[in-house]
Enzyme design. Structure first.
Site, short mmCIF file in Angstrom:
data_model
loop_
_atom_site.label_atom_id
_atom_site.label_comp_id
_atom_site.label_asym_id
_atom_site.label_seq_id
_atom_site.Cartn_x
_atom_site.Cartn_y
_atom_site.Cartn_z
N GLU A 142 42.43 57.06 49.42
CA GLU A 142 43.47 56.95 50.46
C GLU A 142 44.87 57.04 49.86
O GLU A 142 45.78 57.63 50.46
CB GLU A 142 43.28 55.64 51.24
CG GLU A 142 41.99 55.66 52.05
CD GLU A 142 41.75 54.37 52.81
OE1 GLU A 142 41.47 53.35 52.14
OE2 GLU A 142 41.86 54.37 54.03
N GLU B 105 33.42 53.60 52.34
CA GLU B 105 33.50 52.28 52.98
C GLU B 105 32.35 52.00 53.93
O GLU B 105 31.85 50.88 54.02
CB GLU B 105 34.83 52.14 53.74
CG GLU B 105 36.05 51.89 52.85
CD GLU B 105 36.71 53.15 52.32
OE1 GLU B 105 36.07 54.22 52.33
OE2 GLU B 105 37.87 53.06 51.89
C1 LIG Z 1 40.73 49.50 53.02
C2 LIG Z 1 39.99 50.01 51.88
C3 LIG Z 1 38.70 49.63 51.72
C4 LIG Z 1 37.98 50.03 50.50
O1 LIG Z 1 38.45 50.73 49.65
S1 LIG Z 1 36.43 49.36 50.35
C5 LIG Z 1 35.85 49.91 48.78
C6 LIG Z 1 35.35 51.32 48.83
N1 LIG Z 1 34.82 51.66 47.53
C7 LIG Z 1 33.54 51.53 47.24
O2 LIG Z 1 32.72 51.14 48.06
C8 LIG Z 1 33.15 51.91 45.85
C9 LIG Z 1 32.39 50.78 45.22
N2 LIG Z 1 32.02 51.12 43.86
C10 LIG Z 1 31.02 51.95 43.56
O3 LIG Z 1 30.35 52.52 44.39
C11 LIG Z 1 30.69 52.10 42.11
O4 LIG Z 1 31.16 51.00 41.42
C12 LIG Z 1 31.30 53.38 41.47
C13 LIG Z 1 30.65 54.62 42.11
C14 LIG Z 1 32.81 53.43 41.67
C15 LIG Z 1 31.02 53.38 39.97
O5 LIG Z 1 29.65 53.19 39.76
P1 LIG Z 1 29.09 52.86 38.30
O6 LIG Z 1 29.60 53.89 37.35
O7 LIG Z 1 27.61 52.68 38.43
O8 LIG Z 1 29.77 51.51 37.85
P2 LIG Z 1 29.60 50.05 38.47
O9 LIG Z 1 28.76 49.22 37.56
O10 LIG Z 1 29.18 50.11 39.90
O11 LIG Z 1 31.12 49.54 38.46
C16 LIG Z 1 31.85 49.41 37.25
C17 LIG Z 1 32.72 48.17 37.35
O12 LIG Z 1 33.68 48.37 38.38
C18 LIG Z 1 33.58 47.31 39.34
N3 LIG Z 1 33.89 47.89 40.66
C19 LIG Z 1 33.64 49.14 41.08
N4 LIG Z 1 34.09 49.31 42.31
C20 LIG Z 1 34.64 48.13 42.68
C21 LIG Z 1 35.27 47.69 43.86
N5 LIG Z 1 35.50 48.52 44.90
N6 LIG Z 1 35.69 46.41 43.91
C22 LIG Z 1 35.51 45.58 42.86
N7 LIG Z 1 34.93 45.94 41.70
C23 LIG Z 1 34.50 47.22 41.62
C24 LIG Z 1 32.13 46.86 39.24
O13 LIG Z 1 31.98 45.57 39.75
C25 LIG Z 1 31.92 46.92 37.75
O14 LIG Z 1 32.58 45.81 37.20
P3 LIG Z 1 32.08 45.14 35.83
O15 LIG Z 1 32.24 46.18 34.78
O16 LIG Z 1 32.95 43.95 35.64
O17 LIG Z 1 30.65 44.80 36.05
#
Ligand SMILES: C/C=C/C(=O)SCCNC(=O)CCNC(=O)[C@H](O)C(C)(C)COP(=O)(O)OP(=O)(O)OC[C@H]1O[C@@H](n2cnc3c(N)ncnc32)[C@H](O)[C@@H]1OP(=O)(O)O
Length: 437
Positions: free
Chosen positions: A130, A152
């Site tokens: 965004e 989301e």
């Molecule tokens: C108004 C706006 C609303 C929004 O934006 S809602 C959020 C929308 N975003 C998502 O839903 C994305 C959520 N994240 C994911 O799907 C995955 O992650 C990824 C595809 C980005 C990456 O996947 P992978 O490579 O398998 O890594 P991993 O183990 O899932 O994440 C690595 C570290 O990043 C932290 N993390 C990732 N996304 C978020 C997030 N959105 N909020 C908080 N933490 C996040 C995890 O927890 C972890 O952290 P640590 O290394 O400490 O274990």
């Protein structure tokens, strides 16, 4: 000119010719996410930018692997608890006050009157995407890992930072649906073809390309803020969203309110000017985020999944997890069998390891019901469905005490995958905590 605001999550560096670099680089994190602090920093920077005399800004990530994974889902989960702890009459205002800064900050950035380009290398998801959409120029590297997306809905939310408004204005409503409703992502070439990005470059050249665009003295406005912009009519939007809504209802049985709320944002926001569109998005977000489904999906489908993957990689999944999942499944299937025809219909009704087979109109009634069917079931099938999910939760009550409490989200995630526990209810531990059995 006023002083550049002090920021903890962004580094500012002047690079000559009046161009500023703004590196998104959260200290102590492997992944950039939008915490409240980072959101407020974007807003403060955008306010400063309006008064500045810079020639333009290039935003990029200070992390090697990704741009930003969106709003901080851990913070979002706590925000739900904070809002629901307030008296009911105060919750709407509290929700709007808490969640509108992201959309407001991005709007200020795109209307600050200075060209802003983003150089994307790696994933830009959710709020990260965004932010990119609120920039006037988007450069993406042609690395397969460079993708934009709005996932989301997969955690029960809608893109509340203007994503439901900017993406369909760029790609057309139809072209935005896969990204908005199904978690699809655009790679660099797809994004350019769809109208969501401007330029694809080899990795390592993205910042230079963004700077070159700024040096070309471009127009610092978004297409929707120009005089020649024509909003689609509501009928044109409904012609696309109407059938999509019907399909979403048939697919989800009305149990996943996010998809419907996203369609509301399209219907109510895309046919009107951007500022009103953002108000429509905030309105939909306000109602959605006070429901239990997003809270459950963040806790289990995201936080539980992250814990599960980490433990699996370390070969440290809790002992007895598979057997527990099997017991939950057997308890739910056994209860359904005991309840005969109503039990079998209930599996389909609630999506318990089975697909919804009803029509869209019935699903719409389920989606609109307050409180939801699992709080106040009506009729034999809903009562049977409640008994079935309670049977799964009873396994958590009777056999789950041996597990470490910190593993509950992980176990719930496993039960969604292995036992067909409905995603919108979290899992047996979540259900037990919320409703008991
Ligand atoms: C108004 C706006 C609303 C929004 O934006 S809602 C959020 C929308 N975003 C998502 O839903 C994305 C959520 N994240 C994911 O799907 C995955 O992650 C990824 C595809 C980005 C990456 O996947 P992978 O490579 O398998 O890594 P991993 O183990 O899932 O994440 C690595 C570290 O990043 C932290 N993390 C990732 N996304 C978020 C997030 N959105 N909020 C908080 N933490 C996040 C995890 O927890 C972890 O952290 P640590 O290394 O400490 O274990």
């Amino acid at each position: 000119m006023t002083q550049i605001p002090d920021m903890k999550n962004f580094r500012v560096e002047p690079v000559g010719d009046g161009i500023l670099h703004l590196a998104f680089d959260m200290p102590g994190r492997t992944m950039n996410v939008f915490t409240n602090e980072a959101i407020h920093e974007v807003e403060a920077f955008a306010e400063w930018l309006r008064t500045s005399d810079v020639a333009g800004v290039v935003i990029y990530s200070g992390k090697q692997t990704a741009f930003c994974a969106g709003a901080d889902l851990t913070e979002l989960s706590s925000a739900y608890d904070m809002i629901m702890a307030a008296p009911e009459a105060e919750r709407d205002d509290l929700t709007v006050a808490h969640f509108s800064p992201i959309g407001r900050g991005f709007r200020k950035l795109e209307t600050a009157g200075k060209p802003v380009a983003v150089a994307l290398a790696g994933l830009a998801l959710g709020g990260g995407c965004e932010l990119a959409l609120a920039c006037h120029y988007r450069v993406m590297t042609d690395d397969p890992g460079t993708q934009i997306g709005l996932p989301e809905s997969l955690v029960g939310l809608l893109p509340g930072g203007g994503g439901t408004q900017r993406l369909p204005r760029l790609t057309g409503v139809e072209g935005s649906l896969g990204v908005l409703l199904e978690g699809a992502r655009f790679g660099a070439k797809e994004a350019v073809a769809a109208g969501a990005a401007h330029e694809v470059v080899p990795p390592g050249q993205e910042i230079a390309a963004a700077e070159a665009w700024i040096r070309s003295r471009p127009d610092a406005s978004q297409p929707w803020d120009r005089e020649d912009w024509i909003d689609p009519t509501r009928d044109e939007v409904l012609a696309v969203t109407g059938p999509t809504r019907e399909n979403a209802l048939k697919k989800t049985g009305g149990h996943f309110p996010a998809e419907l709320a996203i369609l509301d944002c399209l219907d109510n926001g895309v046919p009107v000017p951007m500022d009103q569109g953002i108000v429509a998005e905030v309105e939909a977000f306000k109602h959605l985020v006070q429901r239990i489904e997003p809270r459950n999906m963040i806790a289990v489908r995201f936080l539980g999944r992250v814990d599960y993957d980490k433990a699996r990689r370390k070969e440290a999944l809790p002992d007895g997890l598979d057997a527990f999942g099997e017991e939950v499944k057997a308890a739910m299937q056994g209860k359904a069998a005991e309840l005969g025809d109503a039990g079998s219909a209930a599996l389909h009704f609630a999506g318990i390891g089975a697909d919804y087979t009803g029509d869209a109109a019935s699903a719409q009634i389920i989606a609109d019901r307050k409180p939801q069917w699992f709080v106040q079931p009506q009729g034999a099938i809903e009562k049977a469905a409640l008994e079935i999910v309670q049977a799964g939760a009873a396994v958590a009550r009777d056999k789950g005490q041996g597990f470490d409490a910190k593993h509950r989200n992980l176990i719930d995630y496993h039960c969604q995958q292995a036992a067909g526990y409905p995603v919108y209810l979290g899992g047996p531990f979540t259900f037990l905590d919320l409703y008991g059995v």
